[in-house]
Design a protein around this motif. Sequence first.
Motif, PDB file in Angstrom:
ATOM      1  N   ARG A   2       0.756  -1.331   0.074  1.00 34.22           N
ATOM      2  CA  ARG A   2       0.036  -0.098   0.146  1.00 34.22           C
ATOM      3  C   ARG A   2       1.025   1.243  -0.063  1.00 34.22           C
ATOM      4  O   ARG A   2       1.645   1.281   0.490  1.00 34.22           O
ATOM      5  N   VAL A   4       0.815   5.836   0.039  1.00 35.05           N
ATOM      6  CA  VAL A   4      -0.033   6.891   0.177  1.00 35.05           C
ATOM      7  C   VAL A   4       0.736   8.229  -0.323  1.00 35.05           C
ATOM      8  O   VAL A   4       1.930   8.272  -0.003  1.00 35.05           O
ATOM      9  N   ARG A  24      -5.346  12.435   8.467  1.00 35.42           N
ATOM     10  CA  ARG A  24      -6.396  12.691   7.234  1.00 35.42           C
ATOM     11  C   ARG A  24      -7.475  12.648   7.738  1.00 35.42           C
ATOM     12  O   ARG A  24      -7.865  12.594   8.810  1.00 35.42           O
ATOM     13  N   TRP A  26     -10.061  10.853   7.188  1.00 27.84           N
ATOM     14  CA  TRP A  26     -10.700   9.458   7.194  1.00 27.84           C
ATOM     15  C   TRP A  26      -9.668   8.420   7.880  1.00 27.84           C
ATOM     16  O   TRP A  26      -8.405   8.613   7.921  1.00 27.84           O
ATOM     17  N   THR A  28      -8.171   4.413   8.558  1.00 31.57           N
ATOM     18  CA  THR A  28      -7.810   3.430   7.607  1.00 31.57           C
ATOM     19  C   THR A  28      -7.718   2.336   8.709  1.00 31.57           C
ATOM     20  O   THR A  28      -7.114   2.244   9.877  1.00 31.57           O
ATOM     21  N   LYS A  29      -8.094   1.093   8.028  1.00 26.84           N
ATOM     22  CA  LYS A  29      -7.946  -0.276   8.660  1.00 26.84           C
ATOM     23  C   LYS A  29      -6.621  -1.022   8.404  1.00 26.84           C
ATOM     24  O   LYS A  29      -6.095  -1.921   9.134  1.00 26.84           O
ATOM     25  N   HIS A  30      -5.819  -0.319   7.563  1.00 24.79           N
ATOM     26  CA  HIS A  30      -4.564  -0.963   7.139  1.00 24.79           C
ATOM     27  C   HIS A  30      -3.587  -1.015   8.231  1.00 24.79           C
ATOM     28  O   HIS A  30      -3.546  -0.016   8.659  1.00 24.79           O
ATOM     29  N   CYS A  81      -4.080   3.514  13.820  1.00 18.20           N
ATOM     30  CA  CYS A  81      -4.631   4.675  13.405  1.00 18.20           C
ATOM     31  C   CYS A  81      -5.470   5.461  14.432  1.00 18.20           C
ATOM     32  O   CYS A  81      -6.248   4.726  15.053  1.00 18.20           O
ATOM     33  N   TRP A 119      -2.512   8.670  11.411  1.00 17.40           N
ATOM     34  CA  TRP A 119      -1.727   7.518  11.099  1.00 17.40           C
ATOM     35  C   TRP A 119      -0.454   7.484  11.700  1.00 17.40           C
ATOM     36  O   TRP A 119       0.347   8.200  11.324  1.00 17.40           O
ATOM     37  N   SER A 138      -6.471   8.348  -1.808  1.00 20.87           N
ATOM     38  CA  SER A 138      -6.656   7.401  -0.755  1.00 20.87           C
ATOM     39  C   SER A 138      -5.404   6.486  -0.856  1.00 20.87           C
ATOM     40  O   SER A 138      -4.230   6.871  -1.193  1.00 20.87           O
ATOM     41  N   LEU A 139      -5.472   5.233  -0.282  1.00 23.03           N
ATOM     42  CA  LEU A 139      -4.331   4.137  -0.235  1.00 23.03           C
ATOM     43  C   LEU A 139      -4.572   3.770  -1.664  1.00 23.03           C
ATOM     44  O   LEU A 139      -5.468   3.265  -2.247  1.00 23.03           O
TER      45      LEU A 139
END
Length: 147
Positions: A2, A4, A24, A26, A28-30, A81, A119, A138-139
């Motif tokens: 991934r 960014v 960010r 938003w 992320t679950k990453h 996150c 993050w 986004s990612l």
Amino acid sequence: MRAVTIRQPWATLIAIGEKRFETRSWATKHRGEIAIHAGKAIDKKACEDPAIKIILTKHGYMTPGDLPTGAIIATGMLIDCWQSFTQEDQVILESAGRMRSITDFEEQVGDYTEGRYAWELDQMKRLQNPVPAKGYLSLWHWEKSSI
């Protein structure tokens, strides 16, 4: 892997390990490996901020034009996150019931408006030779074999 895309000088501050949080709007679950892509835009006003300018100069970036753009400049780990909120005029980050504060410098180089996300990045390795790449919102997926 991934990736960014981040504007300069923020991307370089992350790559050199001086900035540990990317903020960010938003979450992320990453979690895991992430590549840092320096977008083509440079916030020249931010580069002139005394605290940022001192750090960039210390790492050999004398002018905004010295910052790499349009390329993957580092890889590392996205380890958490956090959601941001303010408590008694201090920025607090919360994740899964855990809380932590941030340094004054981190607060200066991020947007910690209440409800935004930070993050947490770690183990950043700056690439000796940035890899040209087109950035995306986004990612996005980047082929690590490119380095």
